[in-house]
Scaffold this motif. Structure first.
Motif, PDB file in Angstrom:
ATOM      1  N   LEU A 124       0.819  -1.207   0.000  1.00  0.00           N
ATOM      2  CA  LEU A 124       0.000   0.000   0.000  1.00  0.00           C
ATOM      3  C   LEU A 124       0.858   1.263   0.000  1.00  0.00           C
ATOM      4  O   LEU A 124       0.337   2.378  -0.124  1.00  0.00           O
ATOM      5  CB  LEU A 124      -0.932   0.027   1.232  1.00  0.00           C
ATOM      6  N   TYR A 125       2.173   1.096   0.153  1.00  0.00           N
ATOM      7  CA  TYR A 125       3.042   2.264   0.242  1.00  0.00           C
ATOM      8  C   TYR A 125       2.962   3.176  -0.985  1.00  0.00           C
ATOM      9  O   TYR A 125       2.968   4.406  -0.835  1.00  0.00           O
ATOM     10  CB  TYR A 125       4.484   1.820   0.529  1.00  0.00           C
ATOM     11  N   PRO A 126       2.865   2.637  -2.219  1.00  0.00           N
ATOM     12  CA  PRO A 126       2.719   3.529  -3.368  1.00  0.00           C
ATOM     13  C   PRO A 126       1.518   4.463  -3.246  1.00  0.00           C
ATOM     14  O   PRO A 126       1.572   5.600  -3.714  1.00  0.00           O
ATOM     15  CB  PRO A 126       2.530   2.568  -4.541  1.00  0.00           C
ATOM     16  N   ILE A 127       0.455   3.994  -2.599  1.00  0.00           N
ATOM     17  CA  ILE A 127      -0.723   4.846  -2.428  1.00  0.00           C
ATOM     18  C   ILE A 127      -0.371   6.049  -1.547  1.00  0.00           C
ATOM     19  O   ILE A 127      -0.773   7.174  -1.824  1.00  0.00           O
ATOM     20  CB  ILE A 127      -1.888   4.031  -1.827  1.00  0.00           C
ATOM     21  N   LEU A 129       2.543   7.331  -1.378  1.00  0.00           N
ATOM     22  CA  LEU A 129       3.387   8.197  -2.211  1.00  0.00           C
ATOM     23  C   LEU A 129       2.533   9.016  -3.167  1.00  0.00           C
ATOM     24  O   LEU A 129       2.800  10.192  -3.399  1.00  0.00           O
ATOM     25  CB  LEU A 129       4.390   7.360  -2.995  1.00  0.00           C
ATOM     26  N   LEU A 130       1.494   8.377  -3.722  1.00  0.00           N
ATOM     27  CA  LEU A 130       0.644   9.094  -4.677  1.00  0.00           C
ATOM     28  C   LEU A 130      -0.074  10.254  -4.004  1.00  0.00           C
ATOM     29  O   LEU A 130      -0.200  11.331  -4.561  1.00  0.00           O
ATOM     30  CB  LEU A 130      -0.389   8.139  -5.280  1.00  0.00           C
TER      31      LEU A 130
ATOM     32  N   PHE B  73      -4.790  10.820 -11.044  1.00  0.00           N
ATOM     33  CA  PHE B  73      -3.466  10.189 -10.979  1.00  0.00           C
ATOM     34  C   PHE B  73      -3.227   9.514  -9.643  1.00  0.00           C
ATOM     35  O   PHE B  73      -2.297   8.747  -9.484  1.00  0.00           O
ATOM     36  CB  PHE B  73      -2.371  11.237 -11.209  1.00  0.00           C
ATOM     37  N   SER B  74      -4.064   9.850  -8.631  1.00  0.00           N
ATOM     38  CA  SER B  74      -3.857   9.280  -7.302  1.00  0.00           C
ATOM     39  C   SER B  74      -4.762   8.090  -7.027  1.00  0.00           C
ATOM     40  O   SER B  74      -4.365   7.150  -6.357  1.00  0.00           O
ATOM     41  CB  SER B  74      -4.102  10.335  -6.224  1.00  0.00           C
ATOM     42  N   PHE B 238       8.764  -6.376  -3.715  1.00  0.00           N
ATOM     43  CA  PHE B 238       8.458  -4.968  -3.880  1.00  0.00           C
ATOM     44  C   PHE B 238       9.743  -4.136  -3.924  1.00  0.00           C
ATOM     45  O   PHE B 238       9.870  -3.193  -4.690  1.00  0.00           O
ATOM     46  CB  PHE B 238       7.591  -4.548  -2.697  1.00  0.00           C
ATOM     47  N   ILE B 249       3.544  -4.487  -8.750  1.00  0.00           N
ATOM     48  CA  ILE B 249       2.990  -3.249  -8.195  1.00  0.00           C
ATOM     49  C   ILE B 249       4.034  -2.132  -8.211  1.00  0.00           C
ATOM     50  O   ILE B 249       3.741  -0.991  -8.585  1.00  0.00           O
ATOM     51  CB  ILE B 249       2.488  -3.491  -6.750  1.00  0.00           C
ATOM     52  N   TYR B 253       3.786   1.346 -10.312  1.00  0.00           N
ATOM     53  CA  TYR B 253       3.904   2.662  -9.671  1.00  0.00           C
ATOM     54  C   TYR B 253       4.963   3.511 -10.386  1.00  0.00           C
ATOM     55  O   TYR B 253       4.732   4.680 -10.689  1.00  0.00           O
ATOM     56  CB  TYR B 253       4.247   2.510  -8.190  1.00  0.00           C
ATOM     57  N   MET B 261      -1.485  -0.586 -10.881  1.00  0.00           N
ATOM     58  CA  MET B 261      -1.002  -0.630  -9.503  1.00  0.00           C
ATOM     59  C   MET B 261      -2.137  -0.994  -8.538  1.00  0.00           C
ATOM     60  O   MET B 261      -1.999  -1.882  -7.697  1.00  0.00           O
ATOM     61  CB  MET B 261      -0.415   0.727  -9.138  1.00  0.00           C
ATOM     62  N   TYR B 262      -3.282  -0.307  -8.698  1.00  0.00           N
ATOM     63  CA  TYR B 262      -4.421  -0.603  -7.818  1.00  0.00           C
ATOM     64  C   TYR B 262      -4.955  -2.016  -8.055  1.00  0.00           C
ATOM     65  O   TYR B 262      -5.380  -2.684  -7.110  1.00  0.00           O
ATOM     66  CB  TYR B 262      -5.533   0.436  -7.992  1.00  0.00           C
ATOM     67  N   VAL B 265      -2.765  -4.211  -6.065  1.00  0.00           N
ATOM     68  CA  VAL B 265      -3.070  -4.106  -4.634  1.00  0.00           C
ATOM     69  C   VAL B 265      -4.322  -4.917  -4.303  1.00  0.00           C
ATOM     70  O   VAL B 265      -4.366  -5.625  -3.287  1.00  0.00           O
ATOM     71  CB  VAL B 265      -3.247  -2.628  -4.229  1.00  0.00           C
TER      72      VAL B 265
END
Lengths: 267, 292
Positions: A124-127, A129-130, B73-74, B238, B249, B253, B261-262, B265
């Motif tokens: 979940l870390y990329p989230i 970062l986003l 983008f998020s 990762f 993932i 990213y 990416m989602y 997840v």
């Protein structure tokens, strides 16, 4: 004189307890000694170029510690760890206590919190970062997120499982709110809080190191991954040893407190 | 690990409840912390509330990016992530480079850590002297960020499945050993006495008394081994790997492929949840065998 009579057994007692402490320290050192020995033997068998031994690693570590950039990165990790751990401790205790008191919401949230706790959070870390961008904020938030759950869950569980007899006693004695807190809740919850602090510390540090390894240009995690690209294996090994040595102390301290608190309040 | 909600049906309790209702207006009434918790809030049971919160979260994830509350983008609408995840599951290539390496590493690490952890726990339980030296380190083991070892393992062993499985096993084995140890510690002294008066052989004693008594502890260890293996394998992939779901993932990213990416997840969540459910089912079966 009475003083003489008193001091003689005291000296004996301190000498004895010193002996016990020394013995305990020796026992404690057995495992690291065995590990270092195994490491040295393996390294000697494999060859120091591919697999550095303890001595090469210490030399690499000394070089690193002389480097201002490495010291700055070490301090950066320490600072972020402190902030993130303080956050997870305070938020964890407060949230856990409040949810534990409200038994209906405890039932509602327990399943959810356990589910989130068991997720492999690093993915979940990329989230983070986003949403928060690369920087200290996202790293602190992630380390906090990584460490807060055992805190919430353990304090929540301890509050919810609080023996109702104590509460009935408090009601019968018509304790005020502050008396209830000091005389009933604190002694009943402190053991769980201390244990949770110890677990939470390890997880917060782990989250921080993982975050630094994945994407950052500061911190110990960054140093570790950077050295892989440059194949400085002796430096990595030295840093691993340093990290282990630094991480053990706070945990050992918390464990020491934990044992004493449990002995005092749980009998 | 979920603690049972304590039963509260003692006779004193009902008196307290009666008092609470009859004296609610008087300042000397029963304090709020002693009153019974309501079984419903706003007409909904606790279970319904749990589901309500989950669905509300899903709805927010679906609507927020569409309504422009967060930028595209998020966050990706949930339905799109789900669709991407489904299409990934249909791709042979994705299975070969992401799912199969990850799942097999998880299973191998879990099995290795369970076997070696139970063995280690049992040996420590038998050898009191060794245990004295090892015990303090077992309790501080998880304070050391084990993942710092991963770059070292990669540097020595190369990128591949070996360092991933090795690290996951190292990460999980101590949890199994600690709980096995606790399990064997929990053998009741009366059972020990009984088996002595029945003149059981050592094998029988282990099979019929010690092992069944230790089983609850070992099962806790098994459960932890699985979740620790999952966490460790994904985290290693990762950070640094050539294949696997974790790497998928991370790459998505880095390529700003937020959608993929989602989806990745979501698949991780699916793996974690189904592994948990599987173990719970297994444990219930074992518990049933024990009871009968």
């Amino acid at each position: 004189m009475a003083g003489g009579v008193v001091t003689v057994p005291n000296v004996a007692v301190t000498a004895k307890s010193l002996g016990v402490a020394l013995h305990n320290a020796m026992v404690l050192l057995v495992v690291p000694a065995v590990l270092v020995l195994l490491w040295a033997v393996t390294a000697a068998q494999v060859g120091s170029l591919v697999f550095p031994g303890p001595w090469d690693s210490l030399r690499g570590l000394a070089e690193d510690l002389n480097n201002a950039r490495f010291r700055a990165n070490l301090m950066a990790t320490g600072r972020l760890l402190l902030v993130a751990f303080a956050l997870s401790a305070v938020v964890g205790v407060c949230a856990g206590f409040v949810i534990g008191l409200l038994s209906f919401w405890h039932r509602v949230l327990e399943t959810l919190l356990y589910a989130v706790y068991s997720i492999p959070k690093i993915t979940l870390y990329p989230i983070f970062l986003l949403f928060l961008g690369i920087g200290d904020v996202s790293r602190i938030s992630f380390a906090f997120f990584h460490g807060v759950f055992p805190m919430v869950l353990m304090v929540m569980g301890a509050t919810a499982r609080l023996d109702r007899k104590y509460l009935r006693l408090a009601a019968a004695a018509s304790l005020t709110k502050s008396q209830l807190l000091r005389k009933i809740l604190l002694p009943a919850l402190l053991p769980a809080v201390v244990t949770a602090l110890r677990l939470s510390f390890g997880l917060t540090l782990l989250g921080l190191i993982l975050a630094e390894m994945f994407s950052s240009n500061t911190g110990v995690g960054y140093e570790l991954v950077r050295n892989v690209g440059q194949l400085k294996i002796d430096h990595i090994a030295g840093q691993v040893v340093l990290l282990a040595a630094l991480a053990v102390w706070p945990s050992a301290l918390l464990r020491w407190v934990e044992v004493r608190v449990h002995r005092r309040y749980l009998g | 690990m979920t603690a049972p909600i304590p039963a509260r049906t003692s006779p004193g309790e009902s008196v307290a409840v009666v008092n609470a209702t009859s004296q609610a207006r008087r300042p000397s009434g029963v304090p709020a912390y002693l009153r019974d918790a309501p079984t419903r809030q706003l007409g909904l049971s606790a279970r319904s509330w749990t589901w309500l919160i989950v669905s509300a979260f899903a709805v927010v994830v679906e609507i927020a990016p569409r309504a422009g509350w967060v930028d595209a983008f998020s966050l990706v609408p949930l339905s799109e992530s789900l669709r991407t995840a489904a299409s990934l599951l249909g791709q042979r290539d994705f299975w070969a480079t992401a799912l199969v390496p990850t799942l097999s590493a998880m299973v191998i690490a879990a099995v290795l850590s369970i076997v070696s952890g139970v063995l280690l726990g049992w040996v420590l339980w038998r050898l009191a002297l060794v245990r004295r030296a090892v015990d303090p380190w077992l309790t501080t083991y998880y304070a050391v960020p084990t993942f710092a070892l991963y770059p070292l393992l990669v540097a020595v062993l190369g990128v591949g499945m070996l360092p991933i499985v090795l690290l996951a096993t190292l990460f999980a084995v101590v949890a199994v050993a600690v709980n096995t140890l606790a399990g064997f510690d929990a053998v009741p002294p009366t059972a020990e006495k009984l088996s002595r008066s029945l003149l059981l052989t050592r094998g029988q004693h282990f099979r019929m008394v010690q092992f069944p008594s230790a089983l609850p502890g070992i099962i806790v260890g098994v459960r932890l081994a699985l979740s620790y293996s999952i966490i460790s394998v994904l985290a290693s992939e990762f950070i640094l790997a050539s294949r696997g779901l974790g790497r998928y993932i991370a790459v998505a990213y880095n390529n700003f492929a937020v959608d993929e990416m989602y989806a990745g997840v979501l698949l991780v969540l699916a793996i974690a949840v189904s592994a948990n459910a599987l173990v719970s089912k297994l444990i219930r079966r074992i518990a049933w065998l024990e009871a009968s």
